[in-house]
Design a protein around this motif. Structure first.
Motif, PDB file in Angstrom:
ATOM      1  N   LEU A 120       0.697  -1.396  -0.013  1.00 20.19           N
ATOM      2  CA  LEU A 120      -0.049   0.109   0.565  1.00 20.19           C
ATOM      3  C   LEU A 120       0.944   1.404   0.089  1.00 20.19           C
ATOM      4  CD1 LEU A 120      -2.759   1.417   0.335  1.00 20.19           C
ATOM      5  CD2 LEU A 120      -2.839   1.413   2.665  1.00 20.19           C
ATOM      6  N   HIS A 121       1.489   1.607  -1.334  1.00 19.79           N
ATOM      7  CA  HIS A 121       1.904   2.899  -1.244  1.00 19.79           C
ATOM      8  C   HIS A 121       1.114   4.190  -0.807  1.00 19.79           C
ATOM      9  CE1 HIS A 121       5.255   1.866  -3.597  1.00 19.79           C
ATOM     10  NE2 HIS A 121       4.605   1.092  -3.807  1.00 19.79           N
ATOM     11  N   ARG A 122       1.573   5.629  -0.027  1.00 24.05           N
ATOM     12  CA  ARG A 122       1.246   6.530   0.484  1.00 24.05           C
ATOM     13  C   ARG A 122      -0.864   5.807   1.112  1.00 24.05           C
ATOM     14  NH1 ARG A 122       2.265  11.769  -2.996  1.00 24.05           N
ATOM     15  NH2 ARG A 122       4.279  10.454  -1.991  1.00 24.05           N
TER      16      ARG A 122
ATOM     17  N   GLU B  35      -8.662   2.426   6.761  1.00 23.31           N
ATOM     18  CA  GLU B  35      -9.040   0.569   7.501  1.00 23.31           C
ATOM     19  C   GLU B  35      -9.978  -0.448   5.983  1.00 23.31           C
ATOM     20  OE1 GLU B  35      -8.741  -1.127   9.739  1.00 23.31           O
ATOM     21  OE2 GLU B  35      -7.588  -0.147  11.264  1.00 23.31           O
ATOM     22  N   GLU B  36     -10.310   0.429   5.544  1.00 24.10           N
ATOM     23  CA  GLU B  36     -11.271   0.232   4.627  1.00 24.10           C
ATOM     24  C   GLU B  36     -10.238  -0.433   3.366  1.00 24.10           C
ATOM     25  OE1 GLU B  36     -14.226   1.527   0.904  1.00 24.10           O
ATOM     26  OE2 GLU B  36     -13.982   2.479   2.812  1.00 24.10           O
ATOM     27  N   VAL B  37      -8.991   0.430   2.832  1.00 22.88           N
ATOM     28  CA  VAL B  37      -8.525  -0.598   2.307  1.00 22.88           C
ATOM     29  C   VAL B  37      -7.886  -1.125   2.407  1.00 22.88           C
ATOM     30  CG1 VAL B  37      -6.735   0.580   0.731  1.00 22.88           C
ATOM     31  CG2 VAL B  37      -7.969   2.116   0.746  1.00 22.88           C
TER      32      VAL B  37
ATOM     33  N   ALA C 220       3.586  -1.866   3.599  1.00 24.27           N
ATOM     34  CA  ALA C 220       3.332  -0.367   2.841  1.00 24.27           C
ATOM     35  C   ALA C 220       4.409   0.616   2.985  1.00 24.27           C
ATOM     36  CB  ALA C 220       2.367   0.110   4.247  1.00 24.27           C
ATOM     37  N   SER C 221       4.387   1.689   2.443  1.00 24.93           N
ATOM     38  CA  SER C 221       4.756   2.627   2.003  1.00 24.93           C
ATOM     39  C   SER C 221       4.651   4.192   2.515  1.00 24.93           C
ATOM     40  CB  SER C 221       5.352   2.987   0.724  1.00 24.93           C
ATOM     41  OG  SER C 221       6.533   3.652   0.375  1.00 24.93           O
ATOM     42  N   ASN C 222       5.632   4.963   2.985  1.00 24.66           N
ATOM     43  CA  ASN C 222       5.148   5.957   3.210  1.00 24.66           C
ATOM     44  C   ASN C 222       4.097   6.690   4.649  1.00 24.66           C
ATOM     45  OD1 ASN C 222       7.212   7.169   1.171  1.00 24.66           O
ATOM     46  ND2 ASN C 222       5.640   7.066  -0.327  1.00 24.66           N
TER      47      ASN C 222
ATOM     48  N   GLU D 236      -7.216 -10.687  -0.429  1.00 20.58           N
ATOM     49  CA  GLU D 236      -5.908 -10.320  -1.327  1.00 20.58           C
ATOM     50  C   GLU D 236      -5.104 -12.515  -0.495  1.00 20.58           C
ATOM     51  OE1 GLU D 236      -5.617 -10.262  -4.452  1.00 20.58           O
ATOM     52  OE2 GLU D 236      -7.641  -9.502  -3.619  1.00 20.58           O
ATOM     53  N   VAL D 237      -5.450 -11.473   1.072  1.00 24.39           N
ATOM     54  CA  VAL D 237      -4.403 -12.671   1.912  1.00 24.39           C
ATOM     55  C   VAL D 237      -5.285 -13.718   2.350  1.00 24.39           C
ATOM     56  CG1 VAL D 237      -3.057 -13.671   3.894  1.00 24.39           C
ATOM     57  CG2 VAL D 237      -2.315 -11.288   3.179  1.00 24.39           C
TER      58      VAL D 237
END
Length: 695
Positions: free
Chosen positions: A2-4, A13-15, A33-35, A22-23
């Motif tokens: 997950l970027h930004r 939480e929704e994202v 996760a990033s940033n 997917e897991v």
């Protein structure tokens, strides 16, 4: 990955739920996760969420110039993020290891990194990769295959070097990097002369305000102080241009700790500005934090702009040029001054002048003359030996009960009163008369009391001289030394003292129990006093900073200077020019003080006063009556009627003094005003006088 992540907690939480699906579907084994901020990471790793659904890795920008995401709440937020990564076993993945980011300089081109890599026998890229691993970050490298080969070699990095590389994140420009060389012993330390005043030797100083063509080339250069040359009154400074002898007036000490902190703060602020995402947002942030705009920020932006121009970064040049213009506008509106500490001259050592050859006395006289001419004050240590001070203090101890509360003059020059004002001055004093060089009838000096026919004696005749101290032999020896040095020495070498004719009576003062003397000038009215001389008579343990009682001077255009009342120290300064004060003394502080009169100025003042009072001096008895009346008026025991009655008994001269103190034009106006006093008027008068400290 997950970027930004979104800023909204609900949307986050929704994202994240989509990724968790997917897991569960078996299409991915772990999430990342990033940033991400510390708060977002904490939300994604809460105990109620299964650990296999936590982020397994977090992608961060990781370079010696930048460690962590741009989107942290504060420096403390960044610390919290790294803490969570370590405690929750989330793998940090570092990207942009070789990227200049906002420094305008690639880490591969940083001189310090190249020097360290050379010391270790590896390439800069290899050093950075192993630094990243040593810092607990998995480097995600983007490089050609032939670069990757070098990363297989094992390079051992010592913890200090890892910390040093990490500390470069506080810097955005190479010009600040040499400051770290001293910390890492990469540059040889300056040799310095271990002499008196050692606390200044080895300190960093900056040259300023030199006027000559050669000197102007040195302005702005910094170097280490090596020694002080008493013969010339100049400091030996190790500059890039070589060793130079420079006056203290053209040097400023640099607070290296504060300078480093300021540089780090400026670098951090520049990163925030450049990370806003656009020029308008950057300038908006700058406008909202005008208090953070400093000279260090100006230097940092300028240095980054120079590097951007050298590297051909057109976009960065445009952004930095616009930012530089705005920074200059803010600084111009603030009218700031460089934050430097003035470099005081070290105290001169007078011991050799009394114990050594005549040449030593001449050198001391020359040095003091130069300092008085250049800066208006001079400090001489060991003018009186510790043994002489001990014996003199013992001689004066016999008269401790005869010291009186010091007073200040309230009123006009020709009329007024000596009053106790403890909020202004709270020391105790003892006057010693005698051994003047001119007769009293010439009025070249103020008499503090009855003058003895010979030698020294207390100015108050009621003070009985002890047999063992008759004539004050110890005090007389010290005064003779000061008199000879000033009258027969300085008066022949210092232009302002060429008309010196006489000194005042000697005043011995004692400060203790928090006693002080607020900021003042000894001679604000041109009464003839041009030079103040003080010898400190404090024996016993060396004077400490917690003892208080320091003499604080206020040279024009410079920050205040403080000097401790060290044993046997002689202080000389212009009586009519240099404001000064005595800080509250927490330990018994004794000093011998008197003033030196210029004949021309003194004679003019005597004539002026004679014209003002009609050649009639205020008698001591009349002054005493004025003081007694003012004290009676301010006491709670007096009524308006009693005050009026007492006022009508005062002689004209005493009444004139009362008029000056209460603000009336003359004695008659004072009587009329006193006659109209009511109880409420009297309460207000007492309140205002009480705030002044009048007793």
């Amino acid at each position: 990955m997950l970027h930004r992540p979104p800023n909204s907690d609900d949307l986050l939480e929704e994202v994240w739920a989509v990724l968790e699906a997917e897991v569960h579907a078996g299409r991915t084994r772990c999430l990342g996760a990033s940033n991400i901020t510390a708060a977002q990471l904490e939300a994604l790793t809460r105990p109620s969420r299964k650990q296999e659904l936590w982020p397994a890795l977090v992608q961060l920008k990781c370079s010696p110039f930048h460690q962590g995401g741009y989107f942290v709440d504060s420096p403390s937020g960044l610390t919290s993020l790294w803490h969570q990564l370590r405690t929750k076993r989330v793998v940090p993945v570092g990207i942009s290891l070789f990227n200049p980011l906002h420094s305008c300089v690639s880490p591969l081109e940083e001189p310090l990194i190249s020097a360290w890599a050379e010391d270790l026998g590896c390439s800069s890229a290899e050093l950075l990769a192993h630094w990243c691993r040593s810092a607990g970050v998995c480097p995600l490298l983007r490089c050609a295959p032939h670069h990757a080969v070098t990363f297989r070699r094992e390079v051992h990095l010592r913890p200090p070097l890892v910390a040093a590389l990490s500390s470069l994140a506080c810097l955005t420009e190479t010009s600040f990097c040499p400051a770290l060389r001293d910390d890492l012993a990469l540059r040889k330390s300056c040799k310095r002369t271990a002499q008196r005043g050692d606390s200044l030797y080895g300190r960093l100083a900056e040259v300023h305000s030199l006027k000559s063509q050669e000197g102007q080339l040195l302005n702005g250069q910094r170097g280490r102080i090596l020694s002080f040359e008493e013969e010339t009154g100049r400091w030996q400074v190790d500059l890039l241009a070589g060793s130079r002898k420079i006056r203290g007036a053209n040097l400023a000490l640099i607070d290296e700790g504060a300078a480093a902190a300021t540089a780090e703060s400026a670098g951090a602020f520049l990163k925030e500005l450049l990370s806003t995402g656009g020029s308008d947002a950057m300038l908006q942030l700058l406008a909202g934090r005008r208090s953070d705009v400093t000279w260090a920020l100006l230097e940092t932006v300028s240095a980054n702009l120079e590097n951007a121009q050298a590297c051909g970064h057109q976009r960065k040049q445009q952004v930095l040029q616009r930012l530089l213009a705005e920074v200059k506008k803010v600084l111009a509106s603030q009218q700031p001054t460089p934050q430097t500490v003035p470099l005081p001259m070290p105290p001169l050592d007078a011991s050799a002048a009394w114990q050594g050859p005549a040449a030593a006395s001449r050198r001391l006289l020359h040095a003091v003359s130069c300092l008085l001419e250049a800066q208006g004050y001079a400090i001489c240590d060991n003018f009186a030996s510790p043994e002489d001070v001990r014996l003199l203090a013992a001689e004066l101890a016999a008269y401790d009960q005869d010291f009186e509360t010091a007073k200040i003059w309230v009123g006009k020059q020709a009329s007024g009163a000596q009053l106790s004002v403890p909020t202004v001055r709270s020391d105790r004093i003892f006057w010693v008369c005698g051994e003047h060089r001119t007769p009293a009838r010439e009025m070249l000096w103020d008499s503090a009391g009855k003058q003895p026919t010979a030698g020294l004696a207390p100015c108050r005749p009621e003070v009985v001289m002890e047999k063992t101290t008759h004539g004050f032999p110890r005090l007389r020896a010290t005064m003779n030394r000061v008199d000879d040095f000033v009258l027969h020495g300085l008066a022949k070498h210092v232009s302002r003292l060429s008309g010196l004719a006489e000194r005042s009576d000697a005043m011995v003062s004692i400060y203790d129990g928090g006693a002080r003397f607020q900021k003042h000038v000894d001679n604000p009215n041109k009464d003839g006093r041009v030079l103040t001389s003080i010898v400190y008579l404090n024996s016993g343990e060396p004077w400490g900073a917690d003892d208080g009682g320091q003499l604080r001077m206020f040279p024009e255009g410079e920050p205040p200077l403080e000097f401790a009342p060290e044993t046997g120290r002689l202080v000389l300064f212009w009586a009519d020019r240099l404001p000064h004060e005595v800080l509250p003394a927490k330990r018994r502080r004794m000093a011998l003080t008197y003033w030196w009169f210029d004949r021309t100025e003194r004679e003019a003042k005597v004539q002026e006063l004679a014209d003002e009072v009609g050649n009639q001096r205020l008698k001591v008895s009349e002054e005493s009556l004025a003081q007694d009346f003012i004290a009676f008026m301010l006491s709670d025991k007096s009524s308006p009627a009693e005050i009026v009655q007492k006022a009508h008994t005062l002689p004209a001269k005493a009444l004139s003094t009362v008029a000056t103190v209460v603000g009336a034009a003359d004695g008659q106006e004072a009587l009329e005003g006193i006659g109209r006093l009511t109880e409420s008027d009297l309460s207000r008068l007492r309140g205002s006088m009480g705030k002044m400290g009048l007793q």
